[in-house]
Design a protein around this motif. Sequence first.
Motif, PDB file in Angstrom:
ATOM      1  N   VAL A  25      20.585  28.880  31.486  1.00 14.17           N
ATOM      2  CA  VAL A  25      20.409  28.170  30.214  1.00 14.17           C
ATOM      3  C   VAL A  25      19.513  28.968  29.277  1.00 14.17           C
ATOM      4  O   VAL A  25      19.802  29.132  28.089  1.00 14.17           O
ATOM      5  N   GLY A  26      18.423  29.489  29.821  1.00 17.50           N
ATOM      6  CA  GLY A  26      17.515  30.289  29.001  1.00 17.50           C
ATOM      7  C   GLY A  26      18.189  31.534  28.461  1.00 17.50           C
ATOM      8  O   GLY A  26      17.965  31.928  27.303  1.00 17.50           O
ATOM      9  N   GLY A  27      19.025  32.172  29.293  1.00 14.09           N
ATOM     10  CA  GLY A  27      19.735  33.363  28.843  1.00 14.09           C
ATOM     11  C   GLY A  27      20.686  33.056  27.704  1.00 14.09           C
ATOM     12  O   GLY A  27      20.781  33.816  26.730  1.00 14.09           O
ATOM     13  N   CYS A  28      21.407  31.937  27.810  1.00 12.38           N
ATOM     14  CA  CYS A  28      22.340  31.561  26.744  1.00 12.38           C
ATOM     15  C   CYS A  28      21.606  31.207  25.462  1.00 12.38           C
ATOM     16  O   CYS A  28      21.998  31.629  24.366  1.00 12.38           O
ATOM     17  N   LEU A  29      20.539  30.424  25.586  1.00  5.83           N
ATOM     18  CA  LEU A  29      19.777  30.060  24.397  1.00  5.83           C
ATOM     19  C   LEU A  29      19.112  31.285  23.775  1.00  5.83           C
ATOM     20  O   LEU A  29      19.069  31.431  22.548  1.00  5.83           O
ATOM     21  N   GLY A  30      18.622  32.177  24.639  1.00  2.00           N
ATOM     22  CA  GLY A  30      18.031  33.414  24.127  1.00  2.00           C
ATOM     23  C   GLY A  30      19.060  34.290  23.441  1.00  2.00           C
ATOM     24  O   GLY A  30      18.798  34.906  22.407  1.00  2.00           O
ATOM     25  N   GLY A  31      20.278  34.334  24.020  1.00  2.00           N
ATOM     26  CA  GLY A  31      21.355  35.094  23.394  1.00  2.00           C
ATOM     27  C   GLY A  31      21.714  34.531  22.033  1.00  2.00           C
ATOM     28  O   GLY A  31      21.970  35.280  21.083  1.00  2.00           O
ATOM     29  N   GLY A  32      21.718  33.209  21.925  1.00  2.00           N
ATOM     30  CA  GLY A  32      21.987  32.591  20.633  1.00  2.00           C
ATOM     31  C   GLY A  32      20.912  32.922  19.614  1.00  2.00           C
ATOM     32  O   GLY A  32      21.215  33.195  18.445  1.00  2.00           O
ATOM     33  N   ALA A  33      19.651  32.895  20.045  1.00  2.00           N
ATOM     34  CA  ALA A  33      18.554  33.237  19.145  1.00  2.00           C
ATOM     35  C   ALA A  33      18.669  34.690  18.675  1.00  2.00           C
ATOM     36  O   ALA A  33      18.416  35.004  17.497  1.00  2.00           O
ATOM     37  N   PHE A  34      19.069  35.573  19.586  1.00  2.00           N
ATOM     38  CA  PHE A  34      19.255  36.976  19.211  1.00  2.00           C
ATOM     39  C   PHE A  34      20.358  37.123  18.171  1.00  2.00           C
ATOM     40  O   PHE A  34      20.224  37.883  17.202  1.00  2.00           O
ATOM     41  N   LEU A  35      21.463  36.403  18.361  1.00  4.18           N
ATOM     42  CA  LEU A  35      22.562  36.458  17.392  1.00  4.18           C
ATOM     43  C   LEU A  35      22.115  35.921  16.040  1.00  4.18           C
ATOM     44  O   LEU A  35      22.504  36.454  14.993  1.00  4.18           O
ATOM     45  N   ALA A  36      21.288  34.870  16.056  1.00 11.23           N
ATOM     46  CA  ALA A  36      20.787  34.302  14.802  1.00 11.23           C
ATOM     47  C   ALA A  36      19.918  35.312  14.057  1.00 11.23           C
ATOM     48  O   ALA A  36      20.035  35.479  12.839  1.00 11.23           O
ATOM     49  N   LEU A  37      19.050  35.994  14.800  1.00 11.57           N
ATOM     50  CA  LEU A  37      18.174  36.992  14.181  1.00 11.57           C
ATOM     51  C   LEU A  37      18.978  38.192  13.692  1.00 11.57           C
ATOM     52  O   LEU A  37      18.720  38.717  12.599  1.00 11.57           O
TER      53      LEU A  37
END
Length: 338
Positions: free
Chosen positions: A279-291
Amino acid sequence: MRSEPCVSIIVPTLNEEKYIRDAINSLIPTGESLDYELIVLDGGSTDHTRSIVENMSKLNPRIRLETNPARYQSAAVNRGAIIAKPESEIIIRADSHAEYPLGFVAGLVRELQERDVASVVVSMRTRGKGFLQRGIAAAQNSRLGNGGALHRIAKVSRYVDHGHHAAFARKTFLAIGGYDESFTHNEDAELDIRLRKSGEQIWLCSELAIGYFPRNSFGALAKQYFNHGAGRARTMFKHRRPPKVRQLLPLGVLGMNMLSFAAGWGFGWLCFLPSLVYVGGCLGGGAFLALSARDPAGCAAGPAAMIMHHSWAAGFLHRALHVSFSNDRRVVSDEALR
């Protein structure tokens, strides 16, 4: 020099009033050199889709509206290929949920002729309009969501085994039987297997990438990917093809999370760690895409990816178990029996 062939553009549609006008306008070839017709196969729309197409056909008689009693895309394209003008040599499958680059149809015709192939497929870039749809699009455009599917990431044109369907030599399409209409999803990959078995080649043209609008709710996304997973399982069973590594990953994720949660409730919170890391990896991946895109909607890519992974795996397992435990072991679609 070859003369310009007659082209039939086939557009399956169902309740696409938000997208159909722009899709048709972006598909109509410019200039007078290309002989074309555009056939909209409607599966029973209850919104304004039909009236929009009817009004457009009054302004451009090359546009015609036909019905698709079976409702599914596979049946629509097959019907379009049959009822197209007798002189039509090329059929183009176009989604009403998409927009097409300038010169798309002429470019497909050129690629089919110059490459001397039976099918031209294209790259697809998903994009959204609202916050959630943009987040879903970000997931589908990234390896987080698409797992490295070539037609999602390819930047160089090349010969491939599968891609997003765009153009066919009509004679070849009909000769191999068109789409298997018992498939409601994954009919394109199934046809590509038969096309390659027949000795034909498929060319991926990355220069003609299309813009695709994804589902705009998590519920609709889950249903779509459940069907995608079930369709992929049907294709694998029908042709006895093992899954690729990127297709095994969602199954592994679903299995890991089920075991993690079951063990966590029975043996303590440490057993939840694998799922928490995922879950953390997916949420972190989403945050990276947002940035990376400077768009806060990218944060929705993490939840979208998790829905895509689990829904696809659930659909795959549902279909696989149905086939494995059926008495006659035939790979038959539930929808085809209704």
